[in-house]
Design an enzyme around this catalytic site. Structure first.
Site, PDB file in Angstrom:
ATOM      1  N   LYS A  90      -8.065   9.262 -18.020  1.00  0.00           N
ATOM      2  CA  LYS A  90      -8.397   9.920 -19.283  1.00  0.00           C
ATOM      3  C   LYS A  90      -7.190   9.900 -20.233  1.00  0.00           C
ATOM      4  O   LYS A  90      -6.808   8.846 -20.684  1.00  0.00           O
ATOM      5  CB  LYS A  90      -8.918  11.329 -18.996  1.00  0.00           C
ATOM      6  CG  LYS A  90      -9.930  11.395 -17.820  1.00  0.00           C
ATOM      7  CD  LYS A  90     -11.239  10.688 -18.098  1.00  0.00           C
ATOM      8  CE  LYS A  90     -12.115  10.488 -16.863  1.00  0.00           C
ATOM      9  NZ  LYS A  90     -12.423  11.663 -16.086  1.00  0.00           N
ATOM     10  N   TYR A 140     -15.998  19.402 -12.978  1.00  0.00           N
ATOM     11  CA  TYR A 140     -16.332  17.998 -13.163  1.00  0.00           C
ATOM     12  C   TYR A 140     -17.414  17.632 -12.139  1.00  0.00           C
ATOM     13  O   TYR A 140     -17.288  17.948 -10.948  1.00  0.00           O
ATOM     14  CB  TYR A 140     -15.076  17.156 -12.950  1.00  0.00           C
ATOM     15  CG  TYR A 140     -15.349  15.673 -12.946  1.00  0.00           C
ATOM     16  CD1 TYR A 140     -15.767  15.025 -14.098  1.00  0.00           C
ATOM     17  CD2 TYR A 140     -15.203  14.919 -11.789  1.00  0.00           C
ATOM     18  CE1 TYR A 140     -16.032  13.674 -14.092  1.00  0.00           C
ATOM     19  CE2 TYR A 140     -15.465  13.559 -11.774  1.00  0.00           C
ATOM     20  CZ  TYR A 140     -15.879  12.947 -12.935  1.00  0.00           C
ATOM     21  OH  TYR A 140     -16.147  11.604 -12.929  1.00  0.00           O
ATOM     22  N   ASP A 161      -6.792  20.931 -11.465  1.00  0.00           N
ATOM     23  CA  ASP A 161      -7.194  19.679 -12.114  1.00  0.00           C
ATOM     24  C   ASP A 161      -6.799  19.803 -13.589  1.00  0.00           C
ATOM     25  O   ASP A 161      -7.414  20.555 -14.345  1.00  0.00           O
ATOM     26  CB  ASP A 161      -8.717  19.486 -11.951  1.00  0.00           C
ATOM     27  CG  ASP A 161      -9.220  18.189 -12.586  1.00  0.00           C
ATOM     28  OD1 ASP A 161      -8.529  17.649 -13.468  1.00  0.00           O
ATOM     29  OD2 ASP A 161     -10.318  17.743 -12.206  1.00  0.00           O
ATOM     30  N   ARG A 166       0.859  -1.193   0.000  1.00  0.00           N
ATOM     31  CA  ARG A 166       0.000   0.000   0.000  1.00  0.00           C
ATOM     32  C   ARG A 166       0.894   1.242   0.000  1.00  0.00           C
ATOM     33  O   ARG A 166       0.645   2.207  -0.698  1.00  0.00           O
ATOM     34  CB  ARG A 166      -0.933   0.021   1.217  1.00  0.00           C
ATOM     35  CG  ARG A 166      -1.667   1.346   1.325  1.00  0.00           C
ATOM     36  CD  ARG A 166      -2.885   1.403   2.253  1.00  0.00           C
ATOM     37  NE  ARG A 166      -2.942   0.422   3.291  1.00  0.00           N
ATOM     38  CZ  ARG A 166      -2.299   0.516   4.470  1.00  0.00           C
ATOM     39  NH1 ARG A 166      -1.543   1.566   4.734  1.00  0.00           N
ATOM     40  NH2 ARG A 166      -2.411  -0.438   5.355  1.00  0.00           N
TER      41      ARG A 166
HETATM   42  C1  LIG Z   1     -12.904  11.986 -14.808  1.00  0.00           C
HETATM   43  C2  LIG Z   1     -12.520  13.243 -14.140  1.00  0.00           C
HETATM   44  C3  LIG Z   1     -12.258  13.270 -12.762  1.00  0.00           C
HETATM   45  C4  LIG Z   1     -12.417  12.046 -11.881  1.00  0.00           C
HETATM   46  O1  LIG Z   1     -11.474  11.057 -12.162  1.00  0.00           O
HETATM   47  P1  LIG Z   1     -11.783   9.487 -11.971  1.00  0.00           P
HETATM   48  O2  LIG Z   1     -10.526   8.849 -12.458  1.00  0.00           O
HETATM   49  O3  LIG Z   1     -12.981   9.163 -12.780  1.00  0.00           O
HETATM   50  O4  LIG Z   1     -12.016   9.259 -10.517  1.00  0.00           O
HETATM   51  C5  LIG Z   1     -11.875  14.473 -12.214  1.00  0.00           C
HETATM   52  N1  LIG Z   1     -11.759  15.598 -12.967  1.00  0.00           N
HETATM   53  C6  LIG Z   1     -12.009  15.600 -14.281  1.00  0.00           C
HETATM   54  C7  LIG Z   1     -11.862  16.865 -15.054  1.00  0.00           C
HETATM   55  C8  LIG Z   1     -12.397  14.431 -14.906  1.00  0.00           C
HETATM   56  O5  LIG Z   1     -12.676  14.447 -16.217  1.00  0.00           O
END
Ligand SMILES: *Cc1c(COP(=O)(O)O)cnc(C)c1O
Length: 398
Positions: free
Chosen positions: A214, A117, A189, A65
Site C-alpha cells: 500500500k 481487513y 497493523d 531465502r
Molecule cells: C492489504 C492489507 C493487508 C494485506 O496485505 P497484502 O500485501 O495484500 O497481503 C493487511 N492489512 C491491511 C490493513 C491491508 O490493507
C-alpha cells in the site's frame, strides 16, 4: 539508533549527534553506495545463492531465502522509519501476518477488532482457527472493552488503526497498558497510517505489521509485507519463522519498494492534503449519509487520533442516503479519475465497494454490525490534482 550501521559513514556521524528527520531517513537509511562501483542506488542482487571460499565462511549471506542484500537494505530502512531495531520483509502483508500468528500454540487466544481487513479476518477464522487458536472479534473503540476478554489463555492483542473500512481509531497506549499488565504481545497493523503518520512501537506495541503493497510501495506495482520490532527474543522467533516458512520477497520487489520509500513523506503530505479536501467536500454533500474520516473534530476518537497520528491520511469511507447497493455501484462505475479497484495507498485514486470486494469474505451479519453496509464506498485518495478529484466525485454523485 544506528547500532546496525544503517546509514553511510558520513550520515552516521551526523545521525549520532542529531536525530535525522523522517524524509532523510526514508531516502538514506539502510543504503550505502555499492562498494564495487559507488552506485548510489542499492543494486538488485538477483541471485539465489552466494559462493563460499570454504564451507561456512560466508558473511551472513548463504542462501537468498534467508538473506539478500537488496532486501537487507529495505529491512533496515523500514526499521529506521518505525523506530525499530529490526525489520523483516515478507512476500505479502498476509505472509507477515501469518508469521506473527505462528508465534502462537493451539489453545492460545487472540483479542482483535470487529472491523478488520477482510483478509486478516479470513486467515484468522478459516486457517488459524483450524489449528486451535481462538479469536475474539470485539469493539475496541473503547480499549477498556479488551479487559473483559482477557483470560489465562490470552496471548496476543491484534490491532488495526485506523480500521478498514470505517476508520475507527484505536487507542494504542491504552492497548499497550493492558498488554503489559497481562504479558500479552501487542501487534499493530499499521498499513493505513504508514510510519509517516504513526509509529506504534512508540505507543508500546511489540510488533508493527505492514502491507508494504500500500503506502510504502506507493505505486501499485508490488505485493509485499513487513514486520518491524525491537524485542530481540520476538525477533529471533520471527526471523526463524521467516526463513523456515519462506514467505520472503525477491530482490526486484525490494528494489521497487526502496525506490518508493524515497518519496513516502511527500506522497503522504499530499495524500493527507487531498484527503482533507475530499472529506470536507463529502461532508456537506446531500447524498452522503455516514462519513468516516478521523480528521473532523466530531469524528469518533478524534482526540486519540490527534495524539497518536501526525495527520489523518487519505482513506475515507462513506455510505449513501437510502442505503442502496445499486446507487453505490452506479457511483463506483461512473468515476473517471478514480479507478474502481481493490487495494489502496498508491499515487492514483481508487474507489472500492467493501461489501462486494475487499470485505466480501466477512459474513453480511458481521459486516452490517461493523457499519460495512451495502451502500458503503471506500476511497483511497491519491495524489492527483485536487480539483480534478473533487470534480470527478461531483459528477459521479450527481
Ligand atoms: C492489504 C492489507 C493487508 C494485506 O496485505 P497484502 O500485501 O495484500 O497481503 C493487511 N492489512 C491491511 C490493513 C491491508 O490493507
Amino acid at each position: 539508533m544506528n547500532k546496525n550501521f544503517t546509514f553511510t559513514d558520513k550520515l552516521k556521524t551526523m545521525a549520532d549527534t542529531k536525530k535525522l528527520g523522517f524524509g532523510t531517513k526514508a531516502i538514506h537509511a539502510g543504503q550505502e553506495p555499492d562498494p564495487t562501483t559507488g552506485a548510489i542506488m542499492t543494486p538488485i542482487f538477483q541471485t539465489s545463492t552466494y559462493t563460499q571460499a570454504s564451507p561456512g565462511s560466508h558473511k551472513g549471506y548463504a542462501y537468498a531465502r534467508g538473506k539478500n542484500p537488496t532486501r537487507t537494505a529495505l529491512e533496515k530502512c523500514l526499521a529506521e522509519l518505525e523506530g525499530a531495531k529490526y525489520g523483516l520483509c515478507f512476500s505479502s502483508g498476509m505472509g507477515a501476518t501469518d508469521a506473527v500468528m505462528k508465534l502462537l500454540r493451539p489453545g492460545d487466544e487472540v483479542i482483535t477488532g470487529d472491523d478488520l481487513y477482510g483478509g486478516s479476518f479470513r486467515m484468522f477464522t478459516k486457517v488459524f482457527a483450524n489449528f486451535g487458536i481462538k479469536y475474539h472479534f470485539i469493539d475496541m473503540k473503547d480499549a477498556n472493552n479488551i479487559k473483559k476478554y482477557v483470560n489465562e489463555k490470552t496471548k496476543m492483542i491484534w490491532v488495526e488503526t485506523p480500521t478498514n473500512p470505517t476508520m475507527q481509531i484505536i487507542d494504542m497506549d491504552a492497548c499497550a497498558k493492558i498488554a503489559k499488565e497481562h504479558k500479552l504481545i501487542l501487534a499493530v497493523d499499521n498499513t493505513f497510517a504508514s510510519p509517516y503518520l504513526q509509529n506504534p512501537l512508540k505507543h508500546g506495541a511489540d510488533i508493527v505489521m505492514h502491507s508494504v503493497t500500500k503506502y510504502l510501495g506507493g505505486h501499485s506495482d508490488v505485493i509485499m509485507g513487513a514486520l518491524c520490532l525491537s524485542n530481540e527474543e520476538l525477533y529471533t522467533q520471527l526471523a526463524f519463522i521467516h526463513n523456515s516458512c519462506g514467505a520472503t520477497p525477491g530482490p526486484m520487489d525490494s528494489f521497487l519498494v526502496l525506490r518508493g520509500l524515497k518519496t513516502l513523506h511527500i506522497r503522504m503530505e499530499r495524500h493527507c492534503f487531498n484527503g482533507r479536501k475530499v472529506a470536507e467536500f463529502l461532508k456537506t454533500h446531500p447524498k452522503i449519509d455516514k462519513l468516516y474520516w478521523p480528521g473532523f473534530p466530531d469524528s469518533p476518537n478524534h482526540d486519540i487520533a490527534k495524539r497518536q497520528m501526525r495527520d489523518f491520511g487519505g482513506m475515507i469511507s462513506f455510505s449513501i442516503k437510502g442505503g442502496s447497493q445499486e446507487e453505490a455501484f452506479r457511483i463506483a462505475s461512473k468515476v473517471k479519475v478514480f479507478s474502481l479497484a481493490e487495494s489502496l495507498g498508491g499515487v492514483e485514486s481508487l474507489i472500492n465497494h467493501p461489501a462486494s470486494m475487499t470485505h466480501a469474505s466477512i459474513p453480511k451479519e458481521d459486516r452490517d454490525k461493523a457499519g460495512v453496509v451495502e451502500s458503503l464506498l471506500r476511497l483511497s485518495v491519491g495524489i492527483e490534482d485536487i480539483d480534478d478529484l473533487i470534480e470527478d466525485l461531483k459528477q459521479a454523485l450527481s
